[in-house]
Design a protein around this motif. Structure first.
Motif, PDB file in Angstrom:
ATOM      1  N   LEU A 127       0.832  -1.217   0.000  1.00  0.00           N
ATOM      2  CA  LEU A 127       0.000   0.000   0.000  1.00  0.00           C
ATOM      3  C   LEU A 127       0.865   1.264   0.000  1.00  0.00           C
ATOM      4  CD1 LEU A 127      -2.880  -1.006   2.453  1.00  0.00           C
ATOM      5  CD2 LEU A 127      -2.941  -0.931  -0.042  1.00  0.00           C
ATOM      6  N   TRP A 128       1.983   1.238   0.763  1.00  0.00           N
ATOM      7  CA  TRP A 128       2.832   2.445   0.799  1.00  0.00           C
ATOM      8  C   TRP A 128       3.390   2.747  -0.578  1.00  0.00           C
ATOM      9  CZ3 TRP A 128       7.716   2.277  -0.991  1.00  0.00           C
ATOM     10  CH2 TRP A 128       8.406   1.058  -0.957  1.00  0.00           C
ATOM     11  N   LYS A 129       3.670   1.681  -1.357  1.00  0.00           N
ATOM     12  CA  LYS A 129       4.260   1.902  -2.681  1.00  0.00           C
ATOM     13  C   LYS A 129       3.209   2.447  -3.649  1.00  0.00           C
ATOM     14  CE  LYS A 129       7.975  -0.462  -4.163  1.00  0.00           C
ATOM     15  NZ  LYS A 129       8.753  -1.600  -4.665  1.00  0.00           N
ATOM     16  N   CYS A 130       1.957   1.982  -3.487  1.00  0.00           N
ATOM     17  CA  CYS A 130       0.874   2.528  -4.326  1.00  0.00           C
ATOM     18  C   CYS A 130       0.775   4.047  -4.127  1.00  0.00           C
ATOM     19  CB  CYS A 130      -0.470   1.906  -3.964  1.00  0.00           C
ATOM     20  SG  CYS A 130      -0.547   0.133  -4.232  1.00  0.00           S
ATOM     21  N   ALA A 131       0.993   4.489  -2.886  1.00  0.00           N
ATOM     22  CA  ALA A 131       0.787   5.900  -2.558  1.00  0.00           C
ATOM     23  C   ALA A 131       2.081   6.711  -2.600  1.00  0.00           C
ATOM     24  CB  ALA A 131       0.164   6.002  -1.166  1.00  0.00           C
ATOM     25  N   MET A 132       3.207   6.065  -2.816  1.00  0.00           N
ATOM     26  CA  MET A 132       4.503   6.730  -2.764  1.00  0.00           C
ATOM     27  C   MET A 132       4.612   7.976  -3.658  1.00  0.00           C
ATOM     28  SD  MET A 132       7.295   6.691  -4.963  1.00  0.00           S
ATOM     29  CE  MET A 132       7.035   5.236  -5.955  1.00  0.00           C
ATOM     30  N   ASN A 171     -11.555   2.633   4.977  1.00  0.00           N
ATOM     31  CA  ASN A 171     -10.241   2.033   4.746  1.00  0.00           C
ATOM     32  C   ASN A 171     -10.325   0.563   5.155  1.00  0.00           C
ATOM     33  OD1 ASN A 171      -7.536   1.334   4.672  1.00  0.00           O
ATOM     34  ND2 ASN A 171      -7.049   2.406   6.579  1.00  0.00           N
ATOM     35  N   MET A 172     -10.867  -0.243   4.244  1.00  0.00           N
ATOM     36  CA  MET A 172     -11.135  -1.651   4.563  1.00  0.00           C
ATOM     37  C   MET A 172      -9.858  -2.410   4.920  1.00  0.00           C
ATOM     38  SD  MET A 172     -13.761  -3.368   4.945  1.00  0.00           S
ATOM     39  CE  MET A 172     -15.270  -3.169   4.043  1.00  0.00           C
ATOM     40  N   GLN A 173      -8.756  -2.111   4.217  1.00  0.00           N
ATOM     41  CA  GLN A 173      -7.485  -2.789   4.536  1.00  0.00           C
ATOM     42  C   GLN A 173      -7.039  -2.488   5.953  1.00  0.00           C
ATOM     43  OE1 GLN A 173      -8.022  -1.594   1.502  1.00  0.00           O
ATOM     44  NE2 GLN A 173      -7.191  -3.025   0.021  1.00  0.00           N
ATOM     45  N   GLY A 174      -7.383  -1.284   6.417  1.00  0.00           N
ATOM     46  CA  GLY A 174      -7.012  -0.890   7.784  1.00  0.00           C
ATOM     47  C   GLY A 174      -7.654  -1.808   8.813  1.00  0.00           C
ATOM     48  N   PHE A 175      -8.862  -2.305   8.501  1.00  0.00           N
ATOM     49  CA  PHE A 175      -9.549  -3.210   9.425  1.00  0.00           C
ATOM     50  C   PHE A 175      -8.725  -4.483   9.628  1.00  0.00           C
ATOM     51  CE2 PHE A 175     -14.306  -1.868   8.846  1.00  0.00           C
ATOM     52  CZ  PHE A 175     -13.940  -0.539   8.928  1.00  0.00           C
ATOM     53  N   ALA A 176      -7.927  -4.823   8.595  1.00  0.00           N
ATOM     54  CA  ALA A 176      -7.137  -6.054   8.656  1.00  0.00           C
ATOM     55  C   ALA A 176      -5.682  -5.768   9.033  1.00  0.00           C
ATOM     56  CB  ALA A 176      -7.204  -6.767   7.311  1.00  0.00           C
ATOM     57  N   GLY A 177      -5.402  -4.542   9.459  1.00  0.00           N
ATOM     58  CA  GLY A 177      -4.056  -4.236   9.961  1.00  0.00           C
ATOM     59  C   GLY A 177      -3.071  -3.776   8.913  1.00  0.00           C
ATOM     60  N   ASP A 178      -3.559  -3.437   7.713  1.00  0.00           N
ATOM     61  CA  ASP A 178      -2.631  -2.925   6.718  1.00  0.00           C
ATOM     62  C   ASP A 178      -2.921  -1.441   6.494  1.00  0.00           C
ATOM     63  OD1 ASP A 178      -0.556  -2.894   4.949  1.00  0.00           O
ATOM     64  OD2 ASP A 178      -1.528  -4.116   3.414  1.00  0.00           O
ATOM     65  N   SER A 179      -1.877  -0.710   6.136  1.00  0.00           N
ATOM     66  CA  SER A 179      -2.036   0.728   5.926  1.00  0.00           C
ATOM     67  C   SER A 179      -0.858   1.239   5.116  1.00  0.00           C
ATOM     68  CB  SER A 179      -2.069   1.448   7.285  1.00  0.00           C
ATOM     69  OG  SER A 179      -1.867   2.837   7.109  1.00  0.00           O
ATOM     70  N   PRO A 180      -1.087   2.259   4.275  1.00  0.00           N
ATOM     71  CA  PRO A 180       0.057   2.863   3.568  1.00  0.00           C
ATOM     72  C   PRO A 180       0.996   3.574   4.546  1.00  0.00           C
ATOM     73  CG  PRO A 180      -1.926   4.155   3.227  1.00  0.00           C
ATOM     74  CD  PRO A 180      -2.356   2.907   3.928  1.00  0.00           C
ATOM     75  N   LEU A 181       0.531   3.779   5.775  1.00  0.00           N
ATOM     76  CA  LEU A 181       1.345   4.494   6.779  1.00  0.00           C
ATOM     77  C   LEU A 181       2.008   3.525   7.759  1.00  0.00           C
ATOM     78  CD1 LEU A 181      -1.182   7.407   7.464  1.00  0.00           C
ATOM     79  CD2 LEU A 181       0.796   7.420   5.941  1.00  0.00           C
ATOM     80  N   LYS A 182       1.879   2.235   7.447  1.00  0.00           N
ATOM     81  CA  LYS A 182       2.462   1.207   8.316  1.00  0.00           C
ATOM     82  C   LYS A 182       3.992   1.224   8.190  1.00  0.00           C
ATOM     83  CE  LYS A 182       2.106  -3.801   8.738  1.00  0.00           C
ATOM     84  NZ  LYS A 182       1.417  -4.971   8.227  1.00  0.00           N
ATOM     85  N   GLY A 183       4.646   0.898   9.259  1.00  0.00           N
ATOM     86  CA  GLY A 183       6.115   0.907   9.237  1.00  0.00           C
ATOM     87  C   GLY A 183       6.635   2.132   9.967  1.00  0.00           C
TER      88      GLY A 183
END
Ligand SMILES: O=P(O)(O)O[C@H]1O[C@H](CO)[C@@H](O)[C@H]1O
Length: 333
Positions: A127-132, A171-183
Motif C-alpha cells: 500500500l505504501w508503494k501505491c501511494a509513494m 479504509n477496509m485494509q485498515g480493518f485487517a491491519g494494513d495501511s500505507p502508513l504502516k512501518g
C-alpha cells in the motif's frame, strides 16, 4: 531437502530455476519484506529532485488520473513527460487504461503535476508503494491534490456516468491491519497518528458543485462514501450487500492509500469517482462487472470530466491566489 542454490539460473518473476530445473526461492536482500519498508525521505527526495531538475514548472496542484481518465494529461501545454520507468524508484504501471507517466505542464494557465496512471495493490505493490508518488509530489511542492478513480455504483440511486464527490472513505485494509502508513514513521512527512476525519475538503467540494452547475453537469453530481477493496476480482453479491449495509456508495480498488498519505503530509484533498458500472447486487442478474465496461464509460465521459477538472483547477488556483497570492505555482511566492 532444501533446493540447492546455483549461479546458473534462469530468472523467473519471483525465484529462479537452477541448472537441474529446480525452483530456487529468491534470496531476500532485507530481513523485512517490502510491505514494512516504505521508502525513506531521502529516497523520495531523489525522485522529486529528478523531476524538479527536468521541468521549469513548479505546480502546487497534483492530479491522479483513474482508470481511463488519463486523457486529461493530454490537455497540458508546455508539458514535460516522464515515463515511470525513467523516474528513480518508481515501479511500473501494468493496468490497461493507466499510461504510466508523470506529466507536468499547464492546464489552461495553471501549473499541475499529473499522474497518468496509478499503482494498485493487486499489481503486487504494498500500500505504501501505491501511494509513494503522493510523497514525491509533496516534495516537489504540491499542497493540493485531486484524486480520481473509476468505481462501481453501489448506491441504487446512482447511474453509470455519474460523478461522485468523495465525502469520506472506508479504509477496509485498515480493518485487517494494513495501511500505507504502516512501518517506521518519519515526522518530516507527518505525525505517527494522523486524523482522517475531514479528509475530503468541504470547501473544494462546494467549489466543485458550483463548477458542475456552471458547466451544466450538476445533474450527474453525487456525494458519497467510497470503499477500496484489494481487487483484482470484482465483488460478490454478498460482499456488495454487506458494503451497502456499511454505508458505502461506490466501490473501487484504489484512492484510499493515496488520500491517507496526502492527508498525513498535510495536503488538501479533493477526490471523485466516475461511476463506470452498476454494482450487481441481484443473484438473478446476468451481467458481470468487467474492465472493458469501466474503460468504455470513462472514454464516453472523458470530455465532460476534462472540462470539469480543468474548471475545478482554475477555481482552486484562483482561491489559492486570493488566500495567499500564489496562483497554483510554487515559484510565485
Ligand atoms: O481506481 P482506478 O485506478 O480508477 O481503477 C478502477 O478500475 C479497475 C477495475 O476495473 C481497478 O483498478 C479499479 O480500482
Amino acid at each position: 531437502m532444501a533446493p540447492e542454490r546455483s549461479q546458473e539460473t534462469v530468472t523467473l518473476t519471483n525465484g529462479s530455476l537452477n541448472s537441474n530445473g529446480h525452483y530456487v526461492e529468491p534470496l531476500m536482500k532485507h530481513p523485512l519484506p517490502d510491505i514494512d519498508r516504505p521508502y525513506t525521505y531521502e529516497v523520495i527526495e531523489q525522485s522529486s529532485r529528478f523531476l524538479l531538475e527536468r521541468t521549469k514548472h513548479r505546480p502546487r496542484i497534483g492530479i491522479i488520473c483513474g482508470s481511463g481518465l488519463g486523457g486529461l494529461a493530454e490537455l497540458l501545454k508546455e508539458k514535460d513527460v516522464f515515463p515511470y520507468e525513467e523516474i528513480p524508484n518508481f515501479p511500473a504501471s501494468t493496468v490497461p487504461g493507466h499510461a504510466g507517466r508523470m506529466v507536468i505542464g499547464l492546464l489552461e494557465d495553471v501549473p499541475v503535476i499529473c499522474m497518468q496512471g496509478r499503482f494498485h495493490c493487486y499489481e503486487g505493490y504494498a500500500l505504501w508503494k501505491c501511494a509513494m508518488p503522493v510523497r514525491v509530489m509533496k516534495l516537489t511542492g504540491v499542497t493540493h491534490i485531486i484524486v480520481t478513480n473509476a468505481a462501481g455504483g453501489l448506491n441504487p440511486a446512482y447511474n453509470v456516468g455519474d460523478i461522485m464527490l468523495l465525502k469520506d472513505h472506508i479504509n477496509m485494509q485498515g480493518f485487517a491491519g494494513d495501511s500505507p502508513l504502516k512501518g517506521r514513521n518519519d515526522e518530516r512527512f507527518g505525525p505517527r497518528f494522523p486524523a482522517m476525519n475531514n479528509s475530503y475538503d468541504q470547501r473544494l467540494r462546494q467549489l466543485a458543485k458550483q463548477v458542475a452547475k456552471d458547466i451544466g453537469i450538476d445533474q450527474y453530481i453525487r456525494e458519497g462514501v467510497y470503499v477500496m477493496l484489494g481487487g483484482p476480482a470484482y465483488e460478490t453479491v454478498a460482499e456488495l450487500r454487506l458494503l451497502r449495509m456499511l454505508g458505502v456508495d461506490a466501490v473501487g480498488m484504489s484512492t484510499v492509500p493515496e488520500v491517507m498519505v496526502a492527508r498525513h503530509c498535510g495536503m488538501t484533498v479533493f477526490a471523485f469517482s466516475l461511476i463506470t458500472n452498476e454494482c450487481i447486487t441481484d443473484y438473478d442478474a446476468q451481467g458481470e462487472a468487467n474492465h472493458e465496461e469501466v474503460i468504455e464509460t470513462a472514454n464516453k465521459r472523458q470530455n465532460d470530466l476534462n472540462l470539469f477538472v480543468t474548471r475545478v483547477v482554475s477555481s482552486m488556483a484562483s482561491e489559492m491566489t486570493s488566500a495567499n497570492g500564489k496562483n497554483g505555482s510554487v515559484d510565485e511566492n
